[in-house]
Write a protein that holds these residues in place. Structure first.
Motif, PDB file in Angstrom:
ATOM      1  N   GLN B  53      34.819  20.604  22.783  1.00 38.24           N
ATOM      2  CA  GLN B  53      33.614  19.819  23.026  1.00 38.24           C
ATOM      3  C   GLN B  53      33.238  19.839  24.503  1.00 38.24           C
ATOM      4  OE1 GLN B  53      31.950  17.966  20.381  1.00 38.24           O
ATOM      5  NE2 GLN B  53      33.200  19.480  19.362  1.00 38.24           N
ATOM      6  N   ASN B  54      33.988  20.584  25.320  1.00 38.44           N
ATOM      7  CA  ASN B  54      33.662  20.654  26.756  1.00 38.44           C
ATOM      8  C   ASN B  54      32.256  21.232  26.932  1.00 38.44           C
ATOM      9  OD1 ASN B  54      33.531  21.548  29.576  1.00 38.44           O
ATOM     10  ND2 ASN B  54      35.717  21.101  29.639  1.00 38.44           N
ATOM     11  N   ARG B  55      31.413  20.535  27.754  1.00 39.69           N
ATOM     12  CA  ARG B  55      30.029  21.001  27.924  1.00 39.69           C
ATOM     13  C   ARG B  55      29.983  22.327  28.665  1.00 39.69           C
ATOM     14  NH1 ARG B  55      27.998  19.365  24.051  1.00 39.69           N
ATOM     15  NH2 ARG B  55      26.010  20.064  24.863  1.00 39.69           N
ATOM     16  N   PHE B  56      30.996  22.586  29.486  1.00 37.16           N
ATOM     17  CA  PHE B  56      31.090  23.871  30.174  1.00 37.16           C
ATOM     18  C   PHE B  56      31.848  24.853  29.278  1.00 37.16           C
ATOM     19  CE2 PHE B  56      29.763  22.706  34.528  1.00 37.16           C
ATOM     20  CZ  PHE B  56      29.178  23.910  34.896  1.00 37.16           C
ATOM     21  N   ASP B 228      43.365  17.325  30.652  1.00 38.82           N
ATOM     22  CA  ASP B 228      42.255  18.220  30.961  1.00 38.82           C
ATOM     23  C   ASP B 228      41.824  18.983  29.713  1.00 38.82           C
ATOM     24  OD1 ASP B 228      41.454  18.563  33.973  1.00 38.82           O
ATOM     25  OD2 ASP B 228      43.597  18.195  33.997  1.00 38.82           O
ATOM     26  N   THR B 229      40.630  18.662  29.201  1.00 42.37           N
ATOM     27  CA  THR B 229      40.110  19.350  28.024  1.00 42.37           C
ATOM     28  C   THR B 229      39.583  20.714  28.435  1.00 42.37           C
ATOM     29  OG1 THR B 229      39.484  17.249  27.035  1.00 42.37           O
ATOM     30  CG2 THR B 229      38.439  19.230  26.148  1.00 42.37           C
ATOM     31  N   THR B 231      37.898  24.515  28.572  1.00 45.88           N
ATOM     32  CA  THR B 231      36.596  25.113  28.264  1.00 45.88           C
ATOM     33  C   THR B 231      36.669  26.089  27.102  1.00 45.88           C
ATOM     34  OG1 THR B 231      37.182  26.715  29.979  1.00 45.88           O
ATOM     35  CG2 THR B 231      35.632  24.975  30.590  1.00 45.88           C
TER      36      THR B 231
END
Lengths: 408, 408
Positions: B53-56, B228-229, B231
């Protein structure tokens, strides 16, 4: 080692008319260590406080809030070596007993004493030793004792933290002196580990409370070392009113704004000192997020970056592994974030734009910024006009060492 | 060193009828290192995926989701050494070029290829080297190549991660084999770094997609190393349908539940292996939160504990400094939490109740649990019937070392 904190000595901390400070070695922390501070305040002092939002808040926090709500304040009492947090009903009784003992000695009511504790959690407060130490602290009371007070409240702090300012206010010269402690378990939520600021300015209670909250939001509430919000955070702002000027009663007045700006500067300096002396810190990092839709989303992004162990270890190594910053921005929780609009700067160097590395970015430019001990990370969201800044430090071997060895 | 992961060898990973795997050294990561994996799937394979779900999110994640939505899947392509994340428009072009190259070699459409990348962020993908490596990977294609595949997808992993199970399903024996990688930047949000599970079971697409999400929520979405999720997180569940049994079309059927339970067991084993091989890990910690009002608040508390650097360093030191756990519970964000109702257990030892230390708690009992390499922290909120479990590891000098040196 602390990052760029000028060495503090006694002459840097100016006495504040109306405030006396006394120190003792009560044997709470270990023998031959100052661990007990008493501050007394002149009769008309107004006091405002901001306290931790942690649900497991410490017994002294519960009691200090209660006393502050119902009474004027005559004295503050601070011990290190034991937080009296996670101690249940007996912790409250212990704190009550210490307030009563100090009140007896000072000839005031117990509710005129504000108690503060910092140190290890979930251990019973050595209440007898604390009470036995009080008379020595009272004998030691004097106005020019701020430096010793700053030393007394330290825990894992390497250096004492304090700052003084003087300004002209409504025709009088007034003094503002503050001290703070904190190095780990630092991610204040409404306040910091322990911060005390006193002034002889004359200001009414309502204005002082408003100022305390505004100041906390612009200083102690902008720092993080490890993301751990303490059980004992407290920030106290005291105004003795000993200065000879017209009382401040209006938050729109020039005097209110001037005083608030100066107190904020003092508080921000103290807050930054806490980060500079953050456990294991070798670098001081400013994370500035600009052009967000609102302050909260800017803070969300700033804290995601400031808490990421991957980013903090890269700072420690001076490694411009800056993709980790993009990853943290991406998981900060802004659902409709358009990553193609974001700019990432390291110091003045544009690192990323349009969803990826900036064409002109050269690793040696990033490296040059990373090598410094003071680094500004700037993230431009380009979706609004709000900003937020968070101050933090890097994450080193020594952080692990300090916290693995804390109780040994 | 990884915490209690049995040594994996080739014979532990059973071939799955319908799946072939080929490996190559494409020189993406460094020379003489397997860094490219191609998996081919038989014609009627159904594939379901769950992504970060990371936007990056990385270019291959964007492309894999797109391809999965519009087409059947013939092949998966995985490279290590470069994440192709934070690479903007050019990153998407690079991924497109690699899919096209593999499709040409296999005689399929580019949209039948799912691409995956893992490694450093914000560096351009060495697309030419990757494409040049593809023919060697295709020559190497064989069904019993899972162990080499598990080795190929490693980054900072110390050991390869994989597991196989066989069950009887609707009268046929079916096989489930999975591999995963991940060691840092691990706090999956809907998926893990990279996890691939294949089975020859016969199940329709809708049921498979539902199963993939259910499985991820009970396995990869329950782990964290550093908060840390990533990318690039992706979990892919493949069902070739080669087994000779009636197709599973009903989520209420015994066969669906049996298969899902087994796939969940495989996925949880892989997820736990990732934590056991978490960067610098020396201990495997289970944080179980019971009797909450809803699963979300249980997860909030579990993650607050699992992410606290203070708690993780105390585990590393085997120091029962358990007040830090109370502090984390207190700042987890449950506003109306009554701390007096909480019980904290370390293993079977009751540590805290009624807002403080349990009367019968003795530090030596806590110490005995802390000395173990597998520790269960159990927090009973006593305000509902919901539960959640999170698996994590401790925080050691080696975490700092690994991440300070990652690119050097």
């Amino acid at each position: 080692m602390p990052v760029n904190i000028p060495t503090l000595s006694a002459e840097h901390l100016l006495p504040v008319p109306g405030v006396s400070l006394g120190i003792a070695e009560a044997g709470i922390k270990k023998s031959n260590r100052k661990d007990l501070l008493v501050m007394t305040l002149s009769k008309d002092t107004h006091v405002a406080g901001v306290f931790t939002q942690n649900r497991f808040c410490a017994a002294p926090v519960v009691v200090a809030k209660e006393h502050l709500a119902k009474s004027s304040v005559h004295a503050l009492m601070v011990n290190t070596g034991n937080a009296n947090a996670g101690t249940g009903e007996i912790g409250l009784q212990h704190t009550g007993a210490t307030c009563m003992a100090l009140a007896d000695l000072l000839g005031c009511e117990p509710c005129q004493v504000l108690p503060f504790s910092t140190g290890v959690i979930m251990e019973p407060l050595p209440v007898d030793r604390l009470i036995k130490g009080l008379p020595a602290a009272l004998v030691d009371l004097k106005p020019d004792n701020w430096f010793a007070a700053a030393q007394t409240i330290m825990t894992t702090d390497i250096v004492p933290k304090g700052v003084s300012r003087q300004i002209e206010l409504n025709g009088a010269t007034i003094t503002i002196t503050g001290i703070a402690k904190g190095s780990g378990m630092i991610r204040p939520n409404m306040a910091t580990m322990l911060g005390f600021i006193a002034t002889d300015a004359k200001i009414n209670q309502a204005m002082l409370q408003r100022m305390a909250r505004n100041v906390a939001d612009q200083s102690f509430n902008c720092i993080t070392v490890d993301g751990d919000t303490s059980t004992n955070d407290a920030f106290v702002l005291m105004a003795t009113g000993c200065a000879d000027h017209a009382e401040i009663c209006d938050q729109e007045s020039v005097a209110f704004k001037h005083l608030q700006a100066t107190v904020t500067a003092v508080a921000a300096t103290l807050a930054q000192m806490i980060v500079r002396d953050g456990e294991g810190a070798t670098k001081f990092i400013t994370v500035q997020v600009d052009d967000g839709q609102h302050v909260n989303e800017c803070k969300q992004v700033a804290y995601a970056v400031a808490h990421s162990p991957l980013i903090k270890t890269a700072f420690f190594a001076s490694d411009p592994n800056l993709g980790r910053i993009l990853a943290a921005i991406g998981y900060a929780g802004i659902d409709d974030l358009d990553v193609n609009r974001i700019q990432l700067y390291l110091g003045d160097v544009l690192v990323a734009e349009n969803g990826g590395r900036a064409p002109a970015y050269r690793e040696e430019d990033g490296q040059q910024v990373m090598n410094q001990s003071e680094i500004v990370v700037r993230i431009v969201l380009n979706r609004g006009a709000a900003s937020a800044t968070v101050w933090t430090c890097d994450f080193s071997y020594d952080y692990v060492k300090i916290n693995a060895d804390y109780r040994s």
